[in-house]
Write a protein that holds these residues in place. Sequence first.
Motif, PDB file in Angstrom:
ATOM      1  N   LEU A  26      31.507  -1.573  49.932  1.00  0.00           N
ATOM      2  CA  LEU A  26      30.558  -2.618  49.564  1.00  0.00           C
ATOM      3  C   LEU A  26      31.158  -3.747  48.738  1.00  0.00           C
ATOM      4  O   LEU A  26      30.738  -4.893  48.860  1.00  0.00           O
ATOM      5  N   ASP A  27      32.073  -3.457  47.898  1.00  0.00           N
ATOM      6  CA  ASP A  27      32.563  -4.489  46.996  1.00  0.00           C
ATOM      7  C   ASP A  27      34.081  -4.576  46.986  1.00  0.00           C
ATOM      8  O   ASP A  27      34.677  -5.094  46.043  1.00  0.00           O
ATOM      9  N   PHE A  28      34.680  -4.072  48.049  1.00  0.00           N
ATOM     10  CA  PHE A  28      36.129  -4.173  48.144  1.00  0.00           C
ATOM     11  C   PHE A  28      36.523  -4.025  49.606  1.00  0.00           C
ATOM     12  O   PHE A  28      35.734  -3.605  50.444  1.00  0.00           O
ATOM     13  N   GLN A  29      37.751  -4.377  49.876  1.00  0.00           N
ATOM     14  CA  GLN A  29      38.269  -4.237  51.233  1.00  0.00           C
ATOM     15  C   GLN A  29      39.099  -2.970  51.340  1.00  0.00           C
ATOM     16  O   GLN A  29      39.865  -2.639  50.427  1.00  0.00           O
ATOM     17  N   ALA A  30      38.931  -2.289  52.437  1.00  0.00           N
ATOM     18  CA  ALA A  30      39.636  -1.028  52.627  1.00  0.00           C
ATOM     19  C   ALA A  30      40.352  -1.038  53.968  1.00  0.00           C
ATOM     20  O   ALA A  30      39.716  -0.954  55.019  1.00  0.00           O
ATOM     21  N   THR A  31      41.665  -1.169  53.926  1.00  0.00           N
ATOM     22  CA  THR A  31      42.423  -1.140  55.174  1.00  0.00           C
ATOM     23  C   THR A  31      42.483   0.274  55.738  1.00  0.00           C
ATOM     24  O   THR A  31      42.739   0.465  56.925  1.00  0.00           O
ATOM     25  N   THR A  32      42.256   1.228  54.887  1.00  0.00           N
ATOM     26  CA  THR A  32      42.281   2.626  55.310  1.00  0.00           C
ATOM     27  C   THR A  32      41.051   3.344  54.785  1.00  0.00           C
ATOM     28  O   THR A  32      40.700   3.197  53.616  1.00  0.00           O
ATOM     29  N   MET A  33      40.418   4.084  55.633  1.00  0.00           N
ATOM     30  CA  MET A  33      39.308   4.939  55.238  1.00  0.00           C
ATOM     31  C   MET A  33      39.558   6.328  55.797  1.00  0.00           C
ATOM     32  O   MET A  33      40.336   6.500  56.736  1.00  0.00           O
ATOM     33  N   PHE A  34      38.897   7.307  55.213  1.00  0.00           N
ATOM     34  CA  PHE A  34      39.140   8.692  55.589  1.00  0.00           C
ATOM     35  C   PHE A  34      37.826   9.373  55.919  1.00  0.00           C
ATOM     36  O   PHE A  34      36.826   9.188  55.230  1.00  0.00           O
ATOM     37  N   TRP A  35      37.852  10.158  56.982  1.00  0.00           N
ATOM     38  CA  TRP A  35      36.658  10.877  57.400  1.00  0.00           C
ATOM     39  C   TRP A  35      36.862  12.375  57.201  1.00  0.00           C
ATOM     40  O   TRP A  35      37.869  12.938  57.634  1.00  0.00           O
ATOM     41  N   TYR A  36      35.884  12.986  56.538  1.00  0.00           N
ATOM     42  CA  TYR A  36      35.908  14.420  56.283  1.00  0.00           C
ATOM     43  C   TYR A  36      34.685  15.061  56.941  1.00  0.00           C
ATOM     44  O   TYR A  36      33.659  14.416  57.167  1.00  0.00           O
ATOM     45  N   ARG A  37      34.801  16.355  57.167  1.00  0.00           N
ATOM     46  CA  ARG A  37      33.676  17.131  57.673  1.00  0.00           C
ATOM     47  C   ARG A  37      33.523  18.347  56.767  1.00  0.00           C
ATOM     48  O   ARG A  37      34.526  18.922  56.316  1.00  0.00           O
ATOM     49  N   GLN A  38      32.291  18.717  56.530  1.00  0.00           N
ATOM     50  CA  GLN A  38      32.037  19.858  55.650  1.00  0.00           C
ATOM     51  C   GLN A  38      30.923  20.712  56.228  1.00  0.00           C
ATOM     52  O   GLN A  38      29.785  20.258  56.373  1.00  0.00           O
ATOM     53  N   PHE A  39      31.244  21.954  56.553  1.00  0.00           N
ATOM     54  CA  PHE A  39      30.247  22.907  57.024  1.00  0.00           C
ATOM     55  C   PHE A  39      29.620  23.588  55.814  1.00  0.00           C
ATOM     56  O   PHE A  39      30.212  23.618  54.729  1.00  0.00           O
ATOM     57  N   PRO A  40      28.424  24.159  56.004  1.00  0.00           N
ATOM     58  CA  PRO A  40      27.716  24.785  54.871  1.00  0.00           C
ATOM     59  C   PRO A  40      28.579  25.804  54.145  1.00  0.00           C
ATOM     60  O   PRO A  40      29.266  26.612  54.769  1.00  0.00           O
ATOM     61  N   LYS A  41      28.553  25.726  52.839  1.00  0.00           N
ATOM     62  CA  LYS A  41      29.270  26.647  51.957  1.00  0.00           C
ATOM     63  C   LYS A  41      30.788  26.620  52.158  1.00  0.00           C
ATOM     64  O   LYS A  41      31.491  27.562  51.785  1.00  0.00           O
ATOM     65  N   GLN A  42      31.281  25.562  52.750  1.00  0.00           N
ATOM     66  CA  GLN A  42      32.720  25.420  52.909  1.00  0.00           C
ATOM     67  C   GLN A  42      33.206  24.140  52.232  1.00  0.00           C
ATOM     68  O   GLN A  42      32.410  23.302  51.804  1.00  0.00           O
ATOM     69  N   SER A  43      34.514  24.014  52.133  1.00  0.00           N
ATOM     70  CA  SER A  43      35.086  22.841  51.493  1.00  0.00           C
ATOM     71  C   SER A  43      35.211  21.686  52.487  1.00  0.00           C
ATOM     72  O   SER A  43      34.895  21.824  53.668  1.00  0.00           O
ATOM     73  N   LEU A  44      35.654  20.556  51.988  1.00  0.00           N
ATOM     74  CA  LEU A  44      35.844  19.399  52.858  1.00  0.00           C
ATOM     75  C   LEU A  44      37.107  19.576  53.692  1.00  0.00           C
ATOM     76  O   LEU A  44      38.125  20.065  53.214  1.00  0.00           O
ATOM     77  N   MET A  45      37.017  19.129  54.938  1.00  0.00           N
ATOM     78  CA  MET A  45      38.175  19.158  55.801  1.00  0.00           C
ATOM     79  C   MET A  45      38.441  17.744  56.313  1.00  0.00           C
ATOM     80  O   MET A  45      37.553  17.117  56.902  1.00  0.00           O
ATOM     81  N   LEU A  46      39.639  17.242  56.089  1.00  0.00           N
ATOM     82  CA  LEU A  46      39.973  15.916  56.567  1.00  0.00           C
ATOM     83  C   LEU A  46      40.043  15.915  58.085  1.00  0.00           C
ATOM     84  O   LEU A  46      40.732  16.740  58.679  1.00  0.00           O
ATOM     85  N   MET A  47      39.316  14.989  58.701  1.00  0.00           N
ATOM     86  CA  MET A  47      39.319  14.887  60.147  1.00  0.00           C
ATOM     87  C   MET A  47      40.312  13.851  60.628  1.00  0.00           C
ATOM     88  O   MET A  47      41.079  14.086  61.557  1.00  0.00           O
ATOM     89  N   ALA A  48      40.271  12.677  59.998  1.00  0.00           N
ATOM     90  CA  ALA A  48      41.087  11.584  60.496  1.00  0.00           C
ATOM     91  C   ALA A  48      41.206  10.486  59.446  1.00  0.00           C
ATOM     92  O   ALA A  48      40.390  10.381  58.534  1.00  0.00           O
ATOM     93  N   THR A  49      42.237   9.697  59.637  1.00  0.00           N
ATOM     94  CA  THR A  49      42.458   8.512  58.813  1.00  0.00           C
ATOM     95  C   THR A  49      42.185   7.295  59.678  1.00  0.00           C
ATOM     96  O   THR A  49      42.779   7.138  60.758  1.00  0.00           O
ATOM     97  N   SER A  50      41.286   6.451  59.209  1.00  0.00           N
ATOM     98  CA  SER A  50      40.882   5.262  59.943  1.00  0.00           C
ATOM     99  C   SER A  50      41.669   4.062  59.436  1.00  0.00           C
ATOM    100  O   SER A  50      41.688   3.795  58.243  1.00  0.00           O
ATOM    101  N   ASN A  51      42.325   3.371  60.342  1.00  0.00           N
ATOM    102  CA  ASN A  51      43.177   2.246  59.975  1.00  0.00           C
ATOM    103  C   ASN A  51      42.633   0.952  60.563  1.00  0.00           C
ATOM    104  O   ASN A  51      42.421   0.859  61.779  1.00  0.00           O
ATOM    105  N   GLU A  52      42.422  -0.033  59.718  1.00  0.00           N
ATOM    106  CA  GLU A  52      41.880  -1.306  60.168  1.00  0.00           C
ATOM    107  C   GLU A  52      42.826  -1.965  61.156  1.00  0.00           C
ATOM    108  O   GLU A  52      44.026  -2.124  60.875  1.00  0.00           O
TER     109      GLU A  52
END
Lengths: 119, 111
Positions: A26-52
């Motif tokens: 919202l208030d900054f530019q991000a050349t890279t963003m990261f997507w995680y997935r989290q199933f119930p009662k589990q930790s975050l798992m990195l899915m992919a790195t998004s590159n502008e």
Amino acid sequence: GAVVSQHPSWVICKSGTSVKIECRSLDFQATTMFWYRQFPKQSLMLMATSNEGSKATYEQGVEKDKFLINHASLTLSTLTVTSAHPEDSSFYICSARDPGANSGANVLTFGAGSRLTVL
Amino acid sequence: DAKTTQPTSMDCAEGRAANLPCNHSTISGNEYVYWYRQIHSQGPQYIIHGLKNNETNEMASLIITEDRKSSTLILPHATLRDTAVYYCIVRTNTNAGKSTFGDGTTLTVKP
């Protein structure tokens, strides 16, 4: 501080349909963003790195044709779950590096998450 | 990223200090210790980080042992709103997004 917004916060869809989740810095530019997935009662798992302006980098075991990532601008990355099935039901979270963090630090700021339920 | 070990769960009385430990015995010299927390059904929130010196901010204090093989996150006066899963992550300051989240510690603050 830096704010990352996700939309929708929750979505219910039928099996076989596609769902798009948006992640905005919202208030900054991000050349890279990261997507995680989290199933119930589990930790975050990195899915992919998004590159502008270029292809996303997927983690091992994540199907790139199923989880389409587009980072068309410096403030928006989208994750599309194609042909969704019940096993894709999960909490999807995006993040970006906080540019306001102390120099030398790589602090991540996260979106509030998007809960997907596939019927 | 260096592997971290945290207790599965902890309880703390409201108003008391919550001390959350993290073991990272394989940490290398250029790796930082980061702490995040995740309140139920929300995205994670950054708390604090450090390299070798103890750190304090408005949220918490981070105590890192001299050999850097373990650290403790201290919430000085825990409130019910501090109930969350706390993640200790050890990593270099490059490629921040590839942070490996372990199972974390579920902190329950009780009245």
